[in-house]
Design a protein around this motif. Structure first.
Motif, PDB file in Angstrom:
ATOM      1  N   LYS A 256     -29.713 -17.930   5.916  1.00 15.63           N
ATOM      2  CA  LYS A 256     -31.056 -18.280   5.427  1.00 15.63           C
ATOM      3  C   LYS A 256     -32.118 -17.353   6.006  1.00 15.63           C
ATOM      4  CE  LYS A 256     -33.276 -22.475   3.916  1.00 15.63           C
ATOM      5  NZ  LYS A 256     -33.135 -23.946   3.895  1.00 15.63           N
ATOM      6  N   TYR A 263     -30.216 -17.563  -0.433  1.00 13.91           N
ATOM      7  CA  TYR A 263     -29.404 -18.350   0.476  1.00 13.91           C
ATOM      8  C   TYR A 263     -28.462 -19.304  -0.260  1.00 13.91           C
ATOM      9  CZ  TYR A 263     -28.174 -22.100   3.697  1.00 13.91           C
ATOM     10  OH  TYR A 263     -27.487 -23.044   4.403  1.00 13.91           O
ATOM     11  N   ASP A 264     -28.994 -20.044  -1.238  1.00  9.52           N
ATOM     12  CA  ASP A 264     -28.178 -21.031  -1.962  1.00  9.52           C
ATOM     13  C   ASP A 264     -27.016 -20.364  -2.700  1.00  9.52           C
ATOM     14  OD1 ASP A 264     -29.705 -23.149  -1.092  1.00  9.52           O
ATOM     15  OD2 ASP A 264     -31.045 -23.107  -2.824  1.00  9.52           O
ATOM     16  N   GLN A 267     -24.497 -19.121  -0.035  1.00  9.99           N
ATOM     17  CA  GLN A 267     -23.798 -20.242   0.596  1.00  9.99           C
ATOM     18  C   GLN A 267     -22.708 -20.767  -0.329  1.00  9.99           C
ATOM     19  OE1 GLN A 267     -24.432 -21.027   3.624  1.00  9.99           O
ATOM     20  NE2 GLN A 267     -23.673 -23.081   4.017  1.00  9.99           N
ATOM     21  N   ASP A 271     -18.642 -20.367   0.397  1.00  9.12           N
ATOM     22  CA  ASP A 271     -17.950 -21.640   0.636  1.00  9.12           C
ATOM     23  C   ASP A 271     -16.805 -21.867  -0.342  1.00  9.12           C
ATOM     24  OD1 ASP A 271     -19.451 -22.312   2.803  1.00  9.12           O
ATOM     25  OD2 ASP A 271     -20.789 -23.694   1.745  1.00  9.12           O
TER      26      ASP A 271
END
Length: 481
Positions: A256, A263-264, A267, A271
């Motif tokens: 972030k 970032y989203d 991520q 993941d």
């Protein structure tokens, strides 16, 4: 959990079954168990089949020689039930043959509801080590009995947030050379579980100080032997490689901060580990690539015009990491991605060095690298960040490169998340307009027009045909049309 254990107990008539290992440990620590570890006094395979059939679940043989089995549960409180025969005539003898004191406790499964009252210990240190969160071997012969336990020690430290005792570290140093006796796939599973944690770099450093890392990866021995005077880091090539891993991990742990706008997206991307083999994560794979990205520098070192060069070290390095991963029985996709990242790791830094990345250059990079673009850009950024601590490092140059990577990722996700470009031309239109027959030349002309559209040079069919026309002479000559 109570219903699950009751069902297992009901199926255990005629068998002496004990909860042990990580299951017993996690219950004592008041952690949620991820698996159920059971030791059975006889006929482990017969018992495992009985449990698997009752749960209508898949039965996997984990170890032929040791006769250990896994039942993969579908939708339950825990993921697996692992079953093994006693490692000795009694459960007490079994516990004395286990790896670490924190894993060497047991209780009869029938006593589940009051297990603490009936807990069986291998020695007086079990509960003491659990309380102090210390990894201690059960005996001085633990690592000789199974050398993989040396890697498991670090994995338990990582996953449980425990510490290794001085005695255990000393034993690892004394037995490090035995690690190669372990099956490659077992080494792979333990090492990549370590890489998946947030502080893997610190564990890698500790493994190296014990002499274990170089025994697992002989390439690291060669990196350490490379003359230090040719590298910026005082500790030479290996220090640079290790600090690249450390930097990659720092970026992952602070996504972030480094990429607030994306970032989203990042991520979610990092993941998603569905494409990889057991215990391999996308983050872990990138850290692994970072560790070996410059492994071919010693072989490619060449002094020219008063300066040391490492021409094509990335290509040779890709071959090296492929061999290492193949020997460790990693999956095809794992090998493909790590090899590709190492082979391309110089491209982003070459592109961003002067902070003048054109739209055309960015699009070419995205086309060439494809879905692995975020991995490659972060690997490149980590490579640069490894120089942060050096006195001769230019903070301005590092910030420039960091800014360029951030802008490239922003543009990459803008394109990924935007509506597809309207279709302004296709193969049929090209063939009809220029009287061409089907063939590879049509695809090449179509790609040329598509690139021009992506770069914003054209926006309709007429402009696309003009673009194709300029390329036509070259294509006809190339294919002798």
């Amino acid at each position: 959990m109570n219903k699950l254990i009751k069902k297992i107990n009901d199926l255990s008539q005629g068998f002496d079954v004990y909860a042990t290992g990580g299951f017993s440990r996690d219950l004592l620590l008041k952690h949620k168990p991820s698996d159920i570890d059971l030791a059975v006094s006889k006929e482990a395979l017969k018992y495992s089949k009985k449990i698997a059939d009752a749960f209508k679940s898949k039965l996997i043989t984990l170890h032929d020689v040791n006769k250990t089995y896994r039942i993969v549960l579908k939708d339950d409180f825990v993921a697996n039930i692992d079953i093994s025969p006693f490692g000795g005539k009694t459960i007490e003898r079994d516990l004395r043959n286990r790896d670490f004191t924190v894993n060497a406790t047991a209780f009869n499964l029938k006593d589940f509801r009051n297990f603490k009252k009936y807990i069986i210990l291998s020695n007086k240190n079990n509960l003491k080590d659990l309380k102090s969160k210390t990894i201690n071997t059960v005996s001085d012969k633990s690592f000789k009995a199974d050398p993989l336990r040396m890697l498991r020690a670090f994995r338990f430290k990582a996953e449980l947030n425990f510490k290794l005792s001085k005695r255990t570290l000393t034993q690892i140093k004394q037995n490090a050379k035995l690690i190669c006796q372990s099956a490659p796939e077992r080494i792979k599973n333990e090492f990549f579980r370590i890489l998946s944690v947030k502080n893997a770099a610190a564990l890698i450093k500790e493994m190296d100080s014990c002499g274990l890392l170089s025994e697992v990866f002989p390439e690291i021995k060669k990196m350490k032997k490379a003359p230090k005077k040719y590298y910026y880091h005082p500790g030479g090539l290996f220090q640079h490689s290790f600090e690249t891993v450390e930097s990659a991990e720092n970026i992952f742990n602070n996504l972030k901060k480094y990429f607030p706008e994306n970032y989203d997206d990042l991520q979610k991307y990092f993941d998603d580990n569905t494409a990889f083999s057991e215990n391999v994560t996308r983050k872990g794979l990138l850290k692994f690539a970072a560790l070996l990205h410059d492994s071919a520098k010693p072989e490619t070192a060449k002094f020219e015009n008063g300066k040391m060069h490492f021409f094509k070290h990335e290509k040779l390095g890709a071959g090296k990491i492929r061999e290492v991963m193949f020997s460790l029985k990693l999956g095809k996709k794992d090998i493909e991605i790590a090899t590709f990242l190492v082979s391309q790791h110089m491209r982003p830094s070459t592109l961003t060095r002067n902070n003048t990345v054109t739209k055309k250059a960015a699009l070419k990079l995205f086309r060439d690298i494809g879905d692995n673009t975020p991995d490659l850009l972060i690997l490149s950024m980590a490579d640069w960040h490894s120089y942060k601590k050096l006195k001769n490092s230019s903070s301005k140059e590092l910030k420039t490169q960091e800014k360029s990577v951030r802008e490239l990722l922003k543009y990459y996700y803008e394109l990924r998340n935007s509506e597809p470009l309207p279709k302004i031309i296709d193969g049929n239109i090209i063939m009809k307009k220029f009287n061409l027959k089907p063939g590879p030349w049509i695809g090449e002309l179509l790609n040329f027009a598509t690139k021009a559209q992506q770069e914003g040079k054209i926006s309709n069919t007429g402009e696309a045909l003009e673009t194709v026309f300029f390329k036509l002479t070259h294509i006809k000559k190339k294919y002798r049309l």
